[in-house]
Motif scaffolding. Structure first.
Motif, PDB file in Angstrom:
ATOM      1  N   ASP A  72      -4.119 -13.497   5.422  1.00  0.00           N
ATOM      2  CA  ASP A  72      -3.632 -12.520   6.539  1.00  0.00           C
ATOM      3  C   ASP A  72      -2.038 -12.333   5.215  1.00  0.00           C
ATOM      4  OD1 ASP A  72      -5.411 -12.151   8.303  1.00  0.00           O
ATOM      5  OD2 ASP A  72      -5.084 -13.073   9.323  1.00  0.00           O
ATOM      6  N   ASP A  73      -1.313 -10.809   5.863  1.00  0.00           N
ATOM      7  CA  ASP A  73       0.245 -11.135   5.336  1.00  0.00           C
ATOM      8  C   ASP A  73       0.404 -11.019   3.954  1.00  0.00           C
ATOM      9  OD1 ASP A  73       1.164  -9.695   7.704  1.00  0.00           O
ATOM     10  OD2 ASP A  73       1.833 -11.322   8.949  1.00  0.00           O
ATOM     11  N   THR A  74      -0.796 -10.643   3.157  1.00  0.00           N
ATOM     12  CA  THR A  74      -0.295 -11.248   1.356  1.00  0.00           C
ATOM     13  C   THR A  74       0.258  -9.988   1.250  1.00  0.00           C
ATOM     14  OG1 THR A  74      -2.746 -10.273   1.405  1.00  0.00           O
ATOM     15  CG2 THR A  74      -2.201 -12.909   0.750  1.00  0.00           C
ATOM     16  N   TYR A  75      -0.600  -8.810   1.277  1.00  0.00           N
ATOM     17  CA  TYR A  75       0.096  -7.871   1.031  1.00  0.00           C
ATOM     18  C   TYR A  75       1.274  -7.364   1.537  1.00  0.00           C
ATOM     19  CZ  TYR A  75      -2.333  -4.143   3.928  1.00  0.00           C
ATOM     20  OH  TYR A  75      -2.357  -3.800   4.828  1.00  0.00           O
ATOM     21  N   GLU A  76       0.941  -7.477   2.992  1.00  0.00           N
ATOM     22  CA  GLU A  76       2.351  -6.995   3.883  1.00  0.00           C
ATOM     23  C   GLU A  76       3.797  -7.975   3.400  1.00  0.00           C
ATOM     24  OE1 GLU A  76      -1.476  -7.139   6.587  1.00  0.00           O
ATOM     25  OE2 GLU A  76      -0.685  -8.496   4.902  1.00  0.00           O
ATOM     26  N   LEU A  77       3.605  -8.920   2.675  1.00  0.00           N
ATOM     27  CA  LEU A  77       4.918  -9.959   2.162  1.00  0.00           C
ATOM     28  C   LEU A  77       5.371  -9.286   0.474  1.00  0.00           C
ATOM     29  CD1 LEU A  77       4.111 -13.695   4.027  1.00  0.00           C
ATOM     30  CD2 LEU A  77       6.023 -11.385   4.820  1.00  0.00           C
ATOM     31  N   ASN A  78       4.451  -8.413   0.421  1.00  0.00           N
ATOM     32  CA  ASN A  78       4.399  -8.183  -1.135  1.00  0.00           C
ATOM     33  C   ASN A  78       4.089  -6.451  -1.101  1.00  0.00           C
ATOM     34  OD1 ASN A  78       5.398  -9.180  -3.659  1.00  0.00           O
ATOM     35  ND2 ASN A  78       2.429  -9.153  -4.091  1.00  0.00           N
ATOM     36  N   PRO A  79       4.043  -5.667  -0.588  1.00  0.00           N
ATOM     37  CA  PRO A  79       3.961  -4.345  -0.447  1.00  0.00           C
ATOM     38  C   PRO A  79       4.409  -3.335  -2.264  1.00  0.00           C
ATOM     39  CG  PRO A  79       5.527  -4.601   0.656  1.00  0.00           C
ATOM     40  CD  PRO A  79       5.805  -5.880   0.229  1.00  0.00           C
ATOM     41  N   ILE A  80       4.865  -4.433  -2.898  1.00  0.00           N
ATOM     42  CA  ILE A  80       5.028  -3.860  -4.199  1.00  0.00           C
ATOM     43  C   ILE A  80       4.202  -3.517  -5.194  1.00  0.00           C
ATOM     44  CG2 ILE A  80       7.857  -3.566  -4.198  1.00  0.00           C
ATOM     45  CD1 ILE A  80       7.523  -6.603  -5.960  1.00  0.00           C
ATOM     46  N   GLY A  81       3.106  -4.718  -4.044  1.00  0.00           N
ATOM     47  CA  GLY A  81       1.717  -4.852  -5.644  1.00  0.00           C
ATOM     48  C   GLY A  81       0.760  -4.471  -4.850  1.00  0.00           C
ATOM     49  N   CYS A 125     -11.585   8.224 -10.304  1.00  0.00           N
ATOM     50  CA  CYS A 125     -10.590   8.720  -9.174  1.00  0.00           C
ATOM     51  C   CYS A 125      -9.880   9.607  -9.797  1.00  0.00           C
ATOM     52  CB  CYS A 125      -9.402   7.374  -8.962  1.00  0.00           C
ATOM     53  SG  CYS A 125     -11.068   6.372  -7.375  1.00  0.00           S
ATOM     54  N   GLU A 126      -9.468  10.759  -8.633  1.00  0.00           N
ATOM     55  CA  GLU A 126      -8.781  11.991  -8.776  1.00  0.00           C
ATOM     56  C   GLU A 126      -7.223  12.204  -7.148  1.00  0.00           C
ATOM     57  OE1 GLU A 126      -8.503  14.433 -10.919  1.00  0.00           O
ATOM     58  OE2 GLU A 126      -9.791  13.597 -12.385  1.00  0.00           O
ATOM     59  N   VAL A 127      -6.433  11.937  -7.828  1.00  0.00           N
ATOM     60  CA  VAL A 127      -5.092  11.452  -7.064  1.00  0.00           C
ATOM     61  C   VAL A 127      -4.484  12.505  -6.415  1.00  0.00           C
ATOM     62  CG1 VAL A 127      -2.929  10.406  -5.940  1.00  0.00           C
ATOM     63  CG2 VAL A 127      -4.689   9.092  -7.450  1.00  0.00           C
ATOM     64  N   VAL A 128      -3.950  13.344  -5.105  1.00  0.00           N
ATOM     65  CA  VAL A 128      -3.479  14.373  -4.906  1.00  0.00           C
ATOM     66  C   VAL A 128      -2.530  13.723  -4.173  1.00  0.00           C
ATOM     67  CG1 VAL A 128      -2.969  16.656  -3.650  1.00  0.00           C
ATOM     68  CG2 VAL A 128      -5.087  16.037  -5.134  1.00  0.00           C
ATOM     69  N   GLN A 129      -1.005  13.745  -4.038  1.00  0.00           N
ATOM     70  CA  GLN A 129      -0.147  13.407  -3.618  1.00  0.00           C
ATOM     71  C   GLN A 129       0.838  14.789  -2.438  1.00  0.00           C
ATOM     72  OE1 GLN A 129       2.349  10.976  -6.619  1.00  0.00           O
ATOM     73  NE2 GLN A 129       1.786   9.139  -5.116  1.00  0.00           N
ATOM     74  N   ALA A 130       0.729  14.176  -0.611  1.00  0.00           N
ATOM     75  CA  ALA A 130       1.372  15.031   0.589  1.00  0.00           C
ATOM     76  C   ALA A 130       2.793  15.227  -0.556  1.00  0.00           C
ATOM     77  CB  ALA A 130       2.187  13.854   1.338  1.00  0.00           C
ATOM     78  N   SER A 131       2.697  17.510  -0.709  1.00  0.00           N
ATOM     79  CA  SER A 131       3.830  17.752  -0.690  1.00  0.00           C
ATOM     80  C   SER A 131       5.310  16.504  -0.090  1.00  0.00           C
ATOM     81  CB  SER A 131       3.878  19.304  -0.924  1.00  0.00           C
ATOM     82  OG  SER A 131       2.494  19.447  -1.905  1.00  0.00           O
ATOM     83  N   VAL A 132       5.973  16.395  -0.564  1.00  0.00           N
ATOM     84  CA  VAL A 132       6.969  15.752   0.427  1.00  0.00           C
ATOM     85  C   VAL A 132       7.461  14.583  -0.928  1.00  0.00           C
ATOM     86  CG1 VAL A 132       6.792  16.226   2.367  1.00  0.00           C
ATOM     87  CG2 VAL A 132       5.949  13.407   1.340  1.00  0.00           C
ATOM     88  N   PRO A 133       9.094  14.392  -1.244  1.00  0.00           N
ATOM     89  CA  PRO A 133       9.808  13.576  -1.884  1.00  0.00           C
ATOM     90  C   PRO A 133       9.863  12.918  -1.957  1.00  0.00           C
ATOM     91  CG  PRO A 133      10.872  14.595  -0.401  1.00  0.00           C
ATOM     92  CD  PRO A 133       9.635  15.528  -0.380  1.00  0.00           C
ATOM     93  N   CYS A 134       9.360  11.834  -0.298  1.00  0.00           N
ATOM     94  CA  CYS A 134       9.150  10.933   0.210  1.00  0.00           C
ATOM     95  C   CYS A 134       7.899  10.010  -0.151  1.00  0.00           C
ATOM     96  CB  CYS A 134       9.508  10.723   1.299  1.00  0.00           C
ATOM     97  SG  CYS A 134       8.904  11.739   3.012  1.00  0.00           S
ATOM     98  N   VAL A 135       6.971  10.193  -0.834  1.00  0.00           N
ATOM     99  CA  VAL A 135       5.702   9.354  -0.423  1.00  0.00           C
ATOM    100  C   VAL A 135       5.908   8.246  -1.358  1.00  0.00           C
ATOM    101  CG1 VAL A 135       4.459  11.829  -1.134  1.00  0.00           C
ATOM    102  CG2 VAL A 135       5.082  10.287  -3.768  1.00  0.00           C
ATOM    103  N   GLY A 136       5.215   7.256  -0.999  1.00  0.00           N
ATOM    104  CA  GLY A 136       4.943   6.409  -1.302  1.00  0.00           C
ATOM    105  C   GLY A 136       6.534   5.314  -0.872  1.00  0.00           C
ATOM    106  N   CYS A 137       6.037   5.467   0.849  1.00  0.00           N
ATOM    107  CA  CYS A 137       7.516   5.222   1.635  1.00  0.00           C
ATOM    108  C   CYS A 137       6.910   4.044   1.914  1.00  0.00           C
ATOM    109  CB  CYS A 137       8.086   5.765   2.704  1.00  0.00           C
ATOM    110  SG  CYS A 137       6.219   5.844   3.965  1.00  0.00           S
ATOM    111  N   HIS A 138       5.767   3.301   1.367  1.00  0.00           N
ATOM    112  CA  HIS A 138       5.174   2.157   2.270  1.00  0.00           C
ATOM    113  C   HIS A 138       5.804   0.724   1.185  1.00  0.00           C
ATOM    114  CE1 HIS A 138       2.652  -1.792   1.915  1.00  0.00           C
ATOM    115  NE2 HIS A 138       2.374  -1.668   2.813  1.00  0.00           N
ATOM    116  N   SER A 139       6.400   0.482   0.018  1.00  0.00           N
ATOM    117  CA  SER A 139       7.013   0.371  -0.585  1.00  0.00           C
ATOM    118  C   SER A 139       9.011   0.312  -0.038  1.00  0.00           C
ATOM    119  CB  SER A 139       6.807   0.362  -1.549  1.00  0.00           C
ATOM    120  OG  SER A 139       5.431   0.466  -2.261  1.00  0.00           O
TER     121      SER A 139
END
Length: 295
Positions: free
Chosen positions: A78-87, A246-260
């Protein structure tokens, strides 16, 4: 060496479904490390993720989990990636348990023969090539792609591939459409069973979610529709490669990746724009092109 008394190991990851699925490879690797010299139990809310898993002695619901002090080793994920979202999610889990990420981080789900036979019959009723889609519709607005985007994708796809079937998967709140080429497969399959169904699909299409990670344990191609997550944080490890097939399509917004960029620990996402534009701003032609690569 052979131990007279096996090491008792308890692993915990309470939620959510996809996060628990990402942890499944840990048990394979613990078995490779210790073999019969360890017995491993798991505590989670999503106990069906571990149905038929040969590497786990007992799966407990976290509401009724044993006292960790009764074990020789306790790994709380629990909280492993939540505390390290850059990984990467899996990197965080495996580093906590093994102290390294130089290890097979692929996921595994299992099915018994009886369930496989039922799914084979379900596939026969579809009557041809199909893709699986997860049209997430949850009370968290994040990751809910608008139905208008999905419909535009399906219309474009149907024009080119009129015989292709679309199977909607997910839970009871997720979306399905009354279309002649769509099959409702929601709330039907346990994780291992859905993984087996996906093995028969041309590809899976969906956002980071439980079904997305289940697809990562399958052999099917994945069209990853990513908004708040960068690909290098969430794409599955398969065949020793992150993002294989895997094929990646990202949302058409400049703020993608806001999780990190969220406040730690990252348990919920606060929209930086305030309008959740990644729910509706997508390049549907790009999504169709990504799907076509697996047809």
């Amino acid at each position: 060496m052979k131990l007279e008394t096996p090491i008792r190991i308890l692993v915990r990851r309470r939620a959510a479904l996809g996060d628990v699925v990402v942890s499944t490879g840990i048990f394979r690797e613990l078995n490779l490390m210790y073999g019969d010299n360890a017995v491993v139990d798991m505590a989670t809310e999503h106990v069906t993720v571990f149905d038929n898993n040969p590497y786990i002695r007992t799966v407990y619901h976290t509401d009724n989990m044993p006292n960790p002090s009764n074990y020789d080793v306790y790994y709380n994920l629990d909280d492993t990636y939540e505390l390290n979202p850059i990984g990467h999610f899996a990197d965080n889990y495996f580093y906590r348990v093994f102290g390294t990420t130089d290890i097979d981080r692929s996921m595994e789900l299992y099915i018994d023969d009886q369930a496989a036979e039922l799914i084979d019959k379900f596939v026969d009723t579809i009557g041809g090539d199909f893709i699986c889609v997860h049209m997430r519709n949850w009370h968290w607005n994040l990751k809910n792609i608008k139905i208008e985007v999905w419909l535009e994708v399906f219309n474009k796809l149907h024009e080119k591939y009129p015989d292709l079937k679309i199977v909607a998967v997910g839970g009871p709140t997720d979306l399905v459409m009354d279309l002649p080429y769509m099959v409702d497969g929601r709330s039907v399959f346990q994780p291992g069973n859905l993984c087996y169904l996906l093995d028969h699909a041309k590809c899976f299409v969906g956002i980071d979610s439980g079904p997305f990670h289940i697809a990562g344990a399958s052999e099917t191609g994945i069209v990853a529709l990513l908004s708040h997550m960068y690909p290098d944080k969430v794409l599955p490890f398969r065949n020793g490669v992150m993002g294989d097939r895997c094929e990646v399509v990202q949302a058409s917004v400049p703020c993608v990746g806001c999780h990190s960029r969220q406040q730690r620990p990252v348990r919920q996402i606060i929209c930086e724009r305030g309008d959740h534009a990644c729910n509706f701003l997508w390049d549907t032609d790009a999504i169709v092109t990504a799907i076509e690569k697996f047809l």
